[in-house]
Write a protein that holds these residues in place. Structure first.
Motif, PDB file in Angstrom:
ATOM      1  N   GLY A  56       6.588  -5.541   1.610  1.00 40.08           N
ATOM      2  CA  GLY A  56       5.161  -5.601   1.331  1.00 40.08           C
ATOM      3  C   GLY A  56       4.664  -4.531   0.387  1.00 40.08           C
ATOM      4  O   GLY A  56       3.448  -4.365   0.235  1.00 40.08           O
ATOM      5  N   ASP A  57       5.576  -3.835  -0.282  1.00 45.02           N
ATOM      6  CA  ASP A  57       5.154  -2.734  -1.150  1.00 45.02           C
ATOM      7  C   ASP A  57       4.286  -3.213  -2.311  1.00 45.02           C
ATOM      8  O   ASP A  57       3.291  -2.560  -2.666  1.00 45.02           O
ATOM      9  CB  ASP A  57       6.372  -1.972  -1.675  1.00 45.02           C
ATOM     10  CG  ASP A  57       7.434  -2.887  -2.277  1.00 45.02           C
ATOM     11  OD1 ASP A  57       8.004  -3.706  -1.528  1.00 45.02           O
ATOM     12  OD2 ASP A  57       7.695  -2.786  -3.485  1.00 45.02           O
ATOM     13  N   CYS A 113       2.088 -13.501   0.917  1.00 40.14           N
ATOM     14  CA  CYS A 113       3.469 -13.004   0.878  1.00 40.14           C
ATOM     15  C   CYS A 113       4.402 -14.037   1.481  1.00 40.14           C
ATOM     16  O   CYS A 113       4.133 -14.584   2.552  1.00 40.14           O
ATOM     17  CB  CYS A 113       3.600 -11.709   1.689  1.00 40.14           C
ATOM     18  SG  CYS A 113       2.681 -10.305   1.031  1.00 40.14           S
ATOM     19  N   ASP A 150      -4.281  -5.633   7.292  1.00 38.28           N
ATOM     20  CA  ASP A 150      -5.161  -5.979   6.183  1.00 38.28           C
ATOM     21  C   ASP A 150      -5.449  -7.472   6.201  1.00 38.28           C
ATOM     22  O   ASP A 150      -4.550  -8.291   5.958  1.00 38.28           O
ATOM     23  CB  ASP A 150      -4.504  -5.590   4.854  1.00 38.28           C
ATOM     24  CG  ASP A 150      -5.482  -5.612   3.686  1.00 38.28           C
ATOM     25  OD1 ASP A 150      -6.442  -6.391   3.748  1.00 38.28           O
ATOM     26  OD2 ASP A 150      -5.260  -4.854   2.718  1.00 38.28           O
ATOM     27  N   ASN A 171       3.499  -3.247   7.479  1.00 41.03           N
ATOM     28  CA  ASN A 171       2.762  -2.724   6.331  1.00 41.03           C
ATOM     29  C   ASN A 171       1.521  -3.530   5.968  1.00 41.03           C
ATOM     30  O   ASN A 171       0.600  -2.974   5.361  1.00 41.03           O
ATOM     31  CB  ASN A 171       3.695  -2.650   5.113  1.00 41.03           C
ATOM     32  CG  ASN A 171       4.711  -1.527   5.231  1.00 41.03           C
ATOM     33  OD1 ASN A 171       4.398  -0.434   5.683  1.00 41.03           O
ATOM     34  ND2 ASN A 171       5.954  -1.810   4.847  1.00 41.03           N
ATOM     35  N   VAL A 172       1.478  -4.817   6.323  1.00 44.91           N
ATOM     36  CA  VAL A 172       0.357  -5.637   5.838  1.00 44.91           C
ATOM     37  C   VAL A 172      -0.498  -6.262   6.923  1.00 44.91           C
ATOM     38  O   VAL A 172      -1.611  -6.724   6.626  1.00 44.91           O
ATOM     39  CB  VAL A 172       0.858  -6.760   4.895  1.00 44.91           C
ATOM     40  CG1 VAL A 172       1.688  -6.193   3.757  1.00 44.91           C
ATOM     41  CG2 VAL A 172       1.630  -7.843   5.655  1.00 44.91           C
ATOM     42  N   ASP A 173      -0.046  -6.287   8.160  1.00 51.88           N
ATOM     43  CA  ASP A 173      -0.768  -7.050   9.170  1.00 51.88           C
ATOM     44  C   ASP A 173      -2.161  -6.511   9.466  1.00 51.88           C
ATOM     45  O   ASP A 173      -3.026  -7.259   9.946  1.00 51.88           O
ATOM     46  CB  ASP A 173       0.049  -7.127  10.470  1.00 51.88           C
ATOM     47  CG  ASP A 173       1.124  -8.198  10.416  1.00 51.88           C
ATOM     48  OD1 ASP A 173       1.208  -8.883   9.376  1.00 51.88           O
ATOM     49  OD2 ASP A 173       1.890  -8.343  11.387  1.00 51.88           O
ATOM     50  N   LEU A 181       7.624  -5.760   6.709  1.00 50.94           N
ATOM     51  CA  LEU A 181       6.522  -6.421   6.014  1.00 50.94           C
ATOM     52  C   LEU A 181       5.295  -6.500   6.916  1.00 50.94           C
ATOM     53  O   LEU A 181       4.179  -6.137   6.510  1.00 50.94           O
ATOM     54  CB  LEU A 181       6.958  -7.821   5.569  1.00 50.94           C
ATOM     55  CG  LEU A 181       5.890  -8.724   4.949  1.00 50.94           C
ATOM     56  CD1 LEU A 181       5.286  -8.098   3.695  1.00 50.94           C
ATOM     57  CD2 LEU A 181       6.470 -10.103   4.629  1.00 50.94           C
ATOM     58  N   HIS A 182       5.497  -6.949   8.139  1.00 50.30           N
ATOM     59  CA  HIS A 182       4.363  -7.062   9.067  1.00 50.30           C
ATOM     60  C   HIS A 182       3.764  -5.694   9.381  1.00 50.30           C
ATOM     61  O   HIS A 182       2.532  -5.552   9.471  1.00 50.30           O
ATOM     62  CB  HIS A 182       4.804  -7.767  10.339  1.00 50.30           C
ATOM     63  CG  HIS A 182       4.941  -9.257  10.187  1.00 50.30           C
ATOM     64  ND1 HIS A 182       3.861 -10.081   9.965  1.00 50.30           N
ATOM     65  CD2 HIS A 182       6.039 -10.063  10.213  1.00 50.30           C
ATOM     66  CE1 HIS A 182       4.277 -11.337   9.862  1.00 50.30           C
ATOM     67  NE2 HIS A 182       5.587 -11.355  10.013  1.00 50.30           N
ATOM     68  N   VAL A 224      -4.242 -10.120   3.474  1.00 50.13           N
ATOM     69  CA  VAL A 224      -2.838 -10.499   3.279  1.00 50.13           C
ATOM     70  C   VAL A 224      -2.440 -11.550   4.310  1.00 50.13           C
ATOM     71  O   VAL A 224      -2.714 -11.406   5.504  1.00 50.13           O
ATOM     72  CB  VAL A 224      -1.908  -9.278   3.407  1.00 50.13           C
ATOM     73  CG1 VAL A 224      -0.457  -9.698   3.132  1.00 50.13           C
ATOM     74  CG2 VAL A 224      -2.334  -8.167   2.456  1.00 50.13           C
ATOM     75  N   ALA A 278       2.340  -5.937  -2.413  1.00 51.29           N
ATOM     76  CA  ALA A 278       1.040  -6.353  -1.884  1.00 51.29           C
ATOM     77  C   ALA A 278       0.165  -5.152  -1.567  1.00 51.29           C
ATOM     78  O   ALA A 278      -1.020  -5.120  -1.914  1.00 51.29           O
ATOM     79  CB  ALA A 278       1.242  -7.209  -0.632  1.00 51.29           C
ATOM     80  N   VAL A 279       0.732  -4.156  -0.902  1.00 47.86           N
ATOM     81  CA  VAL A 279      -0.045  -2.970  -0.520  1.00 47.86           C
ATOM     82  C   VAL A 279      -0.524  -2.227  -1.759  1.00 47.86           C
ATOM     83  O   VAL A 279      -1.690  -1.806  -1.835  1.00 47.86           O
ATOM     84  CB  VAL A 279       0.796  -2.052   0.389  1.00 47.86           C
ATOM     85  CG1 VAL A 279       0.077  -0.728   0.633  1.00 47.86           C
ATOM     86  CG2 VAL A 279       1.089  -2.734   1.722  1.00 47.86           C
TER      87      VAL A 279
END
Length: 297
Positions: A82-83, A98, A116, A112-114, A109-110, A119, A85-86
């Motif tokens: 998720g780099d 994603c 937000d 880092n983005v969940d 991934l989860h 996403v 996306a972040v």
């Protein structure tokens, strides 16, 4: 740095990688280019970003410029941890879809983005027709390439057209980022065709070496994109430094320079980041012209 110092630094780095690779999925928190990420200990992203501050920032800057001209909706194929996306959403407001198929990286991934709501995550392997067979994930330093295998350790498959139908919030897709270690030349035209009326900017790794490992022709991508109305190409090196702008009609011949890297397996490092813009996308052309002002010779 002197030659001796360079050798010492390289040796130290390789020893560090050997140690980290013994415990590859130990979670660590790292600040990378202004964002905090939970990463596998073996992941090379912090190293690449430390060596070259421009690494990966071409995509972020492209997204930022596109967001200035209208709603930013991004499809992140091969989202990994998720780099991308972040970092994109740290630079510009928008929405990111994603898609990731490697179970080993989905947890990161989860993480880092969940948190937000901008996403969404699809746990699937994107294929041209949505069909899939036995696949095996080949992981190296934080990236994954899927190959045919007896055991399927990837998630279920999905086609670009199904992905669009299932996610109407991304119907007017603005930017595609694809990083699938060689399969991009097959997937990116299929995505462009599925969103043929939206004309998203297409950003992907053009890596002839990995493409041939995937039993695909790297140069075949360019006439396919040209037939869909894509004409303008911006090129960066693998560290995110501008190389030049060209066209889909010329880039295949120009890209053969990537085959001239000596050293066998070292050719895997010889790749370009490219952004491809539709002939009717004036804002996209303006964005890549600002980021890559010179012509590719």
């Amino acid at each position: 740095m002197t030659g001796l110092g360079t050798l010492a630094s390289t040796a130290k780095r390789r020893i560090g990688w050997i140690i980290r690779d013994r415990f590859p999925f130990r979670p660590v928190v790292r600040d990378v280019q202004g964002v905090e990420l939970v990463l596998p200990w073996s992941h090379r992203l912090p190293d690449y970003a430390a060596w070259q501050e421009t690494y990966g920032q071409n995509l972020v800057e492209l997204a930022r410029l596109l967001a200035a001209s209208g709603p930013l909706t991004v499809l992140d194929v091969g989202a990994n941890v998720g780099d991308s996306a972040v970092q994109i959403l740290n630079a510009a407001d928008g929405q990111v879809l994603c898609i990731e198929a490697d179970k080993a990286y989905l947890d990161f991934l989860h993480r880092n983005v969940d948190r937000d709501p901008r996403v969404s995550v699809v746990e699937a392997l994107l294929t041209v027709d949505g069909a899939g067979g036995g696949t095996t994930a080949v992981r190296t330093g934080g990236t994954t390439r899927f190959v045919e295998g007896a055991s399927g350790d990837a998630m279920p498959t999905v086609s670009p057209s199904s992905l669009r139908a299932d996610h109407p919030a991304f119907d007017r897709l603005r930017l595609v980022k694809s990083d699938t270690d060689g399969y991009d030349v097959d997937l990116v035209p299929a995505i462009a065709e599925a969103w043929h009326d939206a004309h998203p900017v297409l950003f992907f790794e053009y890596d002839p070496y990995l493409t041939r490992l995937a039993d695909l022709d790297p140069e075949a991508v360019w006439p396919r994109l040209a037939q869909l109305g894509y004409e303008h190409v911006a090129v960066w090196d693998n560290g995110g430094l501008p190389v030049g702008r060209t066209s889909t009609a010329r880039v295949a011949a120009q890209g053969r320079v990537l085959d001239d890297v000596p050293g066998g397996r070292a050719r895997s490092r010889a790749y370009w980041d490219v952004a491809v813009v539709h002939r009717d996308d004036a804002e996209g052309l303006e964005a890549i012209t600002e980021l890559v002002p010179g012509e590719l010779r």
